[in-house]
Design an enzyme around this catalytic site. Structure first.
Site, PDB file in Angstrom:
ATOM      1  N   GLY A  12      63.583  69.900 -21.018  1.00 53.05           N
ATOM      2  CA  GLY A  12      63.392  70.903 -22.075  1.00 53.05           C
ATOM      3  C   GLY A  12      64.559  70.920 -23.051  1.00 53.05           C
ATOM      4  N   ARG A  14      64.915  70.113 -26.043  1.00 55.46           N
ATOM      5  CA  ARG A  14      64.693  70.456 -27.458  1.00 55.46           C
ATOM      6  C   ARG A  14      64.416  71.938 -27.660  1.00 55.46           C
ATOM      7  NH1 ARG A  14      60.605  66.817 -30.673  1.00 55.46           N
ATOM      8  NH2 ARG A  14      59.226  68.012 -29.325  1.00 55.46           N
ATOM      9  N   GLY A  15      64.256  72.681 -26.571  1.00 58.98           N
ATOM     10  CA  GLY A  15      63.981  74.111 -26.675  1.00 58.98           C
ATOM     11  C   GLY A  15      65.233  74.884 -27.058  1.00 58.98           C
ATOM     12  N   GLY A  18      67.471  74.693 -23.777  1.00 58.26           N
ATOM     13  CA  GLY A  18      67.879  73.329 -23.453  1.00 58.26           C
ATOM     14  C   GLY A  18      68.798  72.739 -24.518  1.00 58.26           C
ATOM     15  N   SER A 109      63.665  83.889 -15.610  1.00 57.62           N
ATOM     16  CA  SER A 109      63.928  85.002 -16.521  1.00 57.62           C
ATOM     17  C   SER A 109      63.835  86.315 -15.760  1.00 57.62           C
ATOM     18  CB  SER A 109      62.967  84.978 -17.704  1.00 57.62           C
ATOM     19  OG  SER A 109      61.820  85.722 -17.408  1.00 57.62           O
ATOM     20  N   SER A 110      64.287  87.372 -16.420  1.00 55.19           N
ATOM     21  CA  SER A 110      64.376  88.672 -15.743  1.00 55.19           C
ATOM     22  C   SER A 110      62.986  89.231 -15.395  1.00 55.19           C
ATOM     23  CB  SER A 110      65.137  89.671 -16.613  1.00 55.19           C
ATOM     24  OG  SER A 110      64.476  89.812 -17.845  1.00 55.19           O
ATOM     25  N   CYS A 111      61.918  88.611 -15.920  1.00 56.79           N
ATOM     26  CA  CYS A 111      60.569  89.118 -15.623  1.00 56.79           C
ATOM     27  C   CYS A 111      60.165  88.873 -14.169  1.00 56.79           C
ATOM     28  CB  CYS A 111      59.534  88.529 -16.561  1.00 56.79           C
ATOM     29  SG  CYS A 111      59.234  86.779 -16.268  1.00 56.79           S
ATOM     30  N   TYR A 138      53.344  84.100 -15.267  1.00 57.18           N
ATOM     31  CA  TYR A 138      54.593  83.376 -15.530  1.00 57.18           C
ATOM     32  C   TYR A 138      55.635  83.720 -14.455  1.00 57.18           C
ATOM     33  CZ  TYR A 138      58.542  81.764 -18.332  1.00 57.18           C
ATOM     34  OH  TYR A 138      59.656  81.100 -18.801  1.00 57.18           O
ATOM     35  N   LYS A 142      57.672  81.374 -11.694  1.00 52.31           N
ATOM     36  CA  LYS A 142      59.141  81.313 -11.656  1.00 52.31           C
ATOM     37  C   LYS A 142      59.671  81.703 -10.276  1.00 52.31           C
ATOM     38  CE  LYS A 142      60.316  79.951 -15.778  1.00 52.31           C
ATOM     39  NZ  LYS A 142      61.070  78.707 -15.963  1.00 52.31           N
ATOM     40  N   PRO A 165      68.342  84.476 -16.811  1.00 54.68           N
ATOM     41  CA  PRO A 165      68.899  85.088 -18.022  1.00 54.68           C
ATOM     42  C   PRO A 165      68.105  86.318 -18.462  1.00 54.68           C
ATOM     43  CG  PRO A 165      68.181  82.805 -18.432  1.00 54.68           C
ATOM     44  CD  PRO A 165      67.611  83.239 -17.120  1.00 54.68           C
ATOM     45  N   THR A 166      68.805  87.224 -19.091  1.00 53.13           N
ATOM     46  CA  THR A 166      68.168  88.353 -19.761  1.00 53.13           C
ATOM     47  C   THR A 166      67.557  87.850 -21.079  1.00 53.13           C
ATOM     48  OG1 THR A 166      68.535  90.599 -20.515  1.00 53.13           O
ATOM     49  CG2 THR A 166      70.295  89.040 -20.987  1.00 53.13           C
ATOM     50  N   LEU A 168      67.218  86.349 -24.529  1.00 55.83           N
ATOM     51  CA  LEU A 168      68.150  85.454 -25.218  1.00 55.83           C
ATOM     52  C   LEU A 168      67.862  85.433 -26.712  1.00 55.83           C
ATOM     53  CD1 LEU A 168      67.864  82.481 -22.719  1.00 55.83           C
ATOM     54  CD2 LEU A 168      69.769  84.094 -22.898  1.00 55.83           C
ATOM     55  N   HIS A 181      60.147  86.991 -30.374  1.00 58.32           N
ATOM     56  CA  HIS A 181      60.694  88.143 -29.652  1.00 58.32           C
ATOM     57  C   HIS A 181      61.285  89.133 -30.657  1.00 58.32           C
ATOM     58  CE1 HIS A 181      61.113  85.248 -26.053  1.00 58.32           C
ATOM     59  NE2 HIS A 181      60.088  86.046 -25.848  1.00 58.32           N
ATOM     60  N   ASP A 294      55.575 100.893 -26.661  1.00 58.91           N
ATOM     61  CA  ASP A 294      57.018 100.734 -26.499  1.00 58.91           C
ATOM     62  C   ASP A 294      57.386  99.722 -25.412  1.00 58.91           C
ATOM     63  OD1 ASP A 294      58.350 102.159 -28.356  1.00 58.91           O
ATOM     64  OD2 ASP A 294      58.579 103.983 -27.156  1.00 58.91           O
TER      65      ASP A 294
HETATM   66  N1  LIG Z   1      63.977  82.585 -24.799  1.00 59.69           N
HETATM   67  C1  LIG Z   1      64.343  83.580 -24.013  1.00 59.69           C
HETATM   68  O1  LIG Z   1      64.576  84.726 -24.440  1.00 59.69           O
HETATM   69  C2  LIG Z   1      64.494  83.360 -22.538  1.00 59.69           C
HETATM   70  C3  LIG Z   1      64.972  84.401 -21.771  1.00 59.69           C
HETATM   71  C4  LIG Z   1      65.128  84.221 -20.422  1.00 59.69           C
HETATM   72  C5  LIG Z   1      64.819  83.002 -19.862  1.00 59.69           C
HETATM   73  N2  LIG Z   1      64.381  81.966 -20.601  1.00 59.69           N
HETATM   74  C6  LIG Z   1      64.042  80.712 -19.900  1.00 59.69           C
HETATM   75  O2  LIG Z   1      64.632  79.566 -20.453  1.00 59.69           O
HETATM   76  C7  LIG Z   1      63.769  78.447 -20.288  1.00 59.69           C
HETATM   77  C8  LIG Z   1      63.560  77.751 -21.640  1.00 59.69           C
HETATM   78  O3  LIG Z   1      63.105  78.688 -22.595  1.00 59.69           O
HETATM   79  P1  LIG Z   1      63.203  78.439 -24.176  1.00 59.69           P
HETATM   80  O4  LIG Z   1      63.271  79.771 -24.796  1.00 59.69           O
HETATM   81  O5  LIG Z   1      64.259  77.414 -24.475  1.00 59.69           O
HETATM   82  O6  LIG Z   1      61.766  77.828 -24.457  1.00 59.69           O
HETATM   83  P2  LIG Z   1      61.303  76.806 -25.597  1.00 59.69           P
HETATM   84  O7  LIG Z   1      62.197  76.888 -26.785  1.00 59.69           O
HETATM   85  O8  LIG Z   1      59.841  77.006 -25.775  1.00 59.69           O
HETATM   86  O9  LIG Z   1      61.511  75.384 -24.907  1.00 59.69           O
HETATM   87  C9  LIG Z   1      60.737  74.966 -23.836  1.00 59.69           C
HETATM   88  C10 LIG Z   1      60.976  73.503 -23.579  1.00 59.69           C
HETATM   89  O10 LIG Z   1      60.132  73.103 -22.486  1.00 59.69           O
HETATM   90  C11 LIG Z   1      59.590  71.838 -22.788  1.00 59.69           C
HETATM   91  N3  LIG Z   1      58.279  71.696 -22.157  1.00 59.69           N
HETATM   92  C12 LIG Z   1      57.264  72.597 -22.102  1.00 59.69           C
HETATM   93  N4  LIG Z   1      56.204  72.061 -21.466  1.00 59.69           N
HETATM   94  C13 LIG Z   1      56.560  70.783 -21.115  1.00 59.69           C
HETATM   95  C14 LIG Z   1      55.889  69.722 -20.456  1.00 59.69           C
HETATM   96  N5  LIG Z   1      54.645  69.861 -20.001  1.00 59.69           N
HETATM   97  N6  LIG Z   1      56.556  68.567 -20.281  1.00 59.69           N
HETATM   98  C15 LIG Z   1      57.829  68.407 -20.732  1.00 59.69           C
HETATM   99  N7  LIG Z   1      58.513  69.385 -21.353  1.00 59.69           N
HETATM  100  C16 LIG Z   1      57.887  70.551 -21.552  1.00 59.69           C
HETATM  101  C17 LIG Z   1      59.448  71.770 -24.305  1.00 59.69           C
HETATM  102  O11 LIG Z   1      59.536  70.412 -24.691  1.00 59.69           O
HETATM  103  P3  LIG Z   1      59.074  69.851 -26.155  1.00 59.69           P
HETATM  104  O12 LIG Z   1      59.847  70.638 -27.158  1.00 59.69           O
HETATM  105  O13 LIG Z   1      59.450  68.416 -26.145  1.00 59.69           O
HETATM  106  O14 LIG Z   1      57.583  70.096 -26.247  1.00 59.69           O
HETATM  107  C18 LIG Z   1      60.660  72.600 -24.754  1.00 59.69           C
HETATM  108  O15 LIG Z   1      61.767  71.762 -24.979  1.00 59.69           O
HETATM  109  C19 LIG Z   1      62.473  78.994 -19.671  1.00 59.69           C
HETATM  110  O16 LIG Z   1      62.487  78.767 -18.291  1.00 59.69           O
HETATM  111  C20 LIG Z   1      62.551  80.474 -19.933  1.00 59.69           C
HETATM  112  O17 LIG Z   1      61.924  81.233 -18.938  1.00 59.69           O
HETATM  113  C21 LIG Z   1      64.212  82.100 -21.947  1.00 59.69           C
END
Ligand SMILES: NC(=O)c1ccc[n+]([C@@H]2O[C@H](COP(=O)([O-])OP(=O)(O)OC[C@H]3O[C@@H](n4cnc5c(N)ncnc54)[C@H](OP(=O)(O)O)[C@@H]3O)[C@@H](O)[C@H]2O)c1
Length: 340
Positions: A12, A14-15, A18, A109-111, A138, A142, A165-166, A168, A181, A294
């Site tokens: 991940g 590119r997210g 990540g 995540s905190s959920c 979800y 997790k 993480p809380t 982000l 969000h 809310d």
């Molecule tokens: N954002 C928040 O507020 C938050 C808070 C708490 C926890 N988290 C946790 O942090 C983690 C990442 O979240 P994020 O916000 O960074 O999400 P994101 O920006 O949507 O990134 C998700 C990543 O997962 C990859 N992915 C999804 N399905 C895939 C598949 N089938 N095969 C390969 N790669 C796949 C995507 O790859 P591609 O881009 O290549 O498609 C993308 O890079 C999650 O576990 C989430 O629960 C996030």
């Protein structure tokens, strides 16, 4: 042992999460990082994941890949949220385990904590009550990831750790108003409202309808409409702080399997709105649309376990929002234009 040359696979990469981990590792001199897009490697495909591990031989895995989304998406695609997240994490955890990998960092995540758990949320509250129904699919996925890592730690003594993480925010956040969000949505709404003076054709940002009572003629900018009463309390962590926590987890062996990562401080949504309004420079009215729900009154992480392990968040909310707003300004042309 971990060295700057250790081969680290960031799933991940590119997210939002990540990519922040990738930048943090690079800036600390880690030079042997691997990442694959979902097109190059679909983590739901067990055979493809096994082949990838066989060819690339990563020494450490950081799992920041997930199918993520809000209440609406969870509601509409419960099976995908449950199954795809289990497939992604199971393929990574099990393949890493069979490849003999000793270090695995799993992000959740905190959920995962029960809806009615006492605040602040401690790691011990896991599985002590029913989950929030809007994202239980979800959350259940997790939780199985956390438990898989825990089982490997318990049975085989390997350093498989789960970081929760809380909320982000930060660079590469989602600023699409339909799916974003609360914090990035506010940045975008206040920014766009600050582009229009009262009296222009634009009447309000964030509402499909005109605000009740019309536009405040004393305001310099058009008003911003926000969901709910503004009373709920939330905690926010700058994503680059989370990335530093991941680097900390990489470089240190943890005694336990599950750690919350947050700031340990929360504020009301109203306070958050006023802070973002000030940073963006919006001078206008905020309209609270109390016909919208809310959500949970308060959600705060207990971060004492991580602090005892030796890590604390360092970016203040104000500084984090300033940096995020700067990033938004530099990258906004790439966002889809939506009706405001
Ligand atoms: N954002 C928040 O507020 C938050 C808070 C708490 C926890 N988290 C946790 O942090 C983690 C990442 O979240 P994020 O916000 O960074 O999400 P994101 O920006 O949507 O990134 C998700 C990543 O997962 C990859 N992915 C999804 N399905 C895939 C598949 N089938 N095969 C390969 N790669 C796949 C995507 O790859 P591609 O881009 O290549 O498609 C993308 O890079 C999650 O576990 C989430 O629960 C996030």
């Amino acid at each position: 042992m971990i060295s700057k040359n250790t081969k680290i696979y960031i799933a991940g990469h590119r997210g939002m999460v990540g990519s922040a981990i990738w930048r943090a590792l690079e800036s600390q001199g880690y030079s042997n990082l691997i990442g694959k897009t979902s097109k190059e490697l679909d983590l739901r495909n067990q055979q493809a994941v096994q082949d990838f591990f066989k060819n690339e031989k990563p020494e450490v895995v950081i799992d920041a890949a997930a199918r993520v989304g809000g209440i609406l998406a969870n509601n509409e695609y419960p099976y995908q949220f449950l199954m795809e997240n289990m497939q992604i994490q199971n393929n990574l955890i099990d393949t890493a385990f069979h490849a003999g990998i000793n270090k695995f960092i799993f992000l959740g995540s905190s959920c995962i904590y029960p809806k009615m758990a006492p605040q602040p949320l401690k790691e011990d509250y896991l599985l002590t009550g029913p989950l929030e129904p809007t994202n239980e699919w979800y959350a259940v996925a997790k939780i199985t990831g956390v438990k898989a890592c825990e089982a490997i730690r318990k049975q085989f003594g390997r350093d498989y750790v789960s970081l929760m993480p809380t909320n982000l925010y930060g660079p590469y956040d989602n600023f699409d108003l339909k799916t974003s969000h609360v914090l990035p949505a506010m940045i975008r709404k206040f920014h766009e409202a600050s582009q229009f003076a009262v009296g222009s054709e634009q009447l309000a940002v964030g509402s499909e309808q005109l605000p009740v009572g019309g536009v405040d003629s004393k305001s310099e900018h058009v008003p911003v409409t926000l969901w709910g009463s503004g009373a709920p309390m939330r905690e926010f962590l700058y994503v680059e702080d989370l990335a530093e926590a991941v680097v900390f987890a990489l470089e240190n062996e943890f005694k336990d399997n599950l750690y919350n990562v947050g700031t340990g401080q929360d504020l009301t949504i109203r306070e958050l709105a006023e802070l973002i309004q000030k940073i963006v420079g919006h001078k206008g009215e905020i309209i609270w649309d109390s016909s919208k729900p809310d959500g949970t009154p308060r959600k705060l992480m207990d971060v004492s376990k991580m602090a005892d392990a030796g890590w604390k968040a360092k970016t203040s909310l104000e500084d984090g929002i300033k940096k995020t707003y700067q990033w938004f300004l530099e990258n906004q042309d790439t966002f889809k234009q939506v009706k405001i």
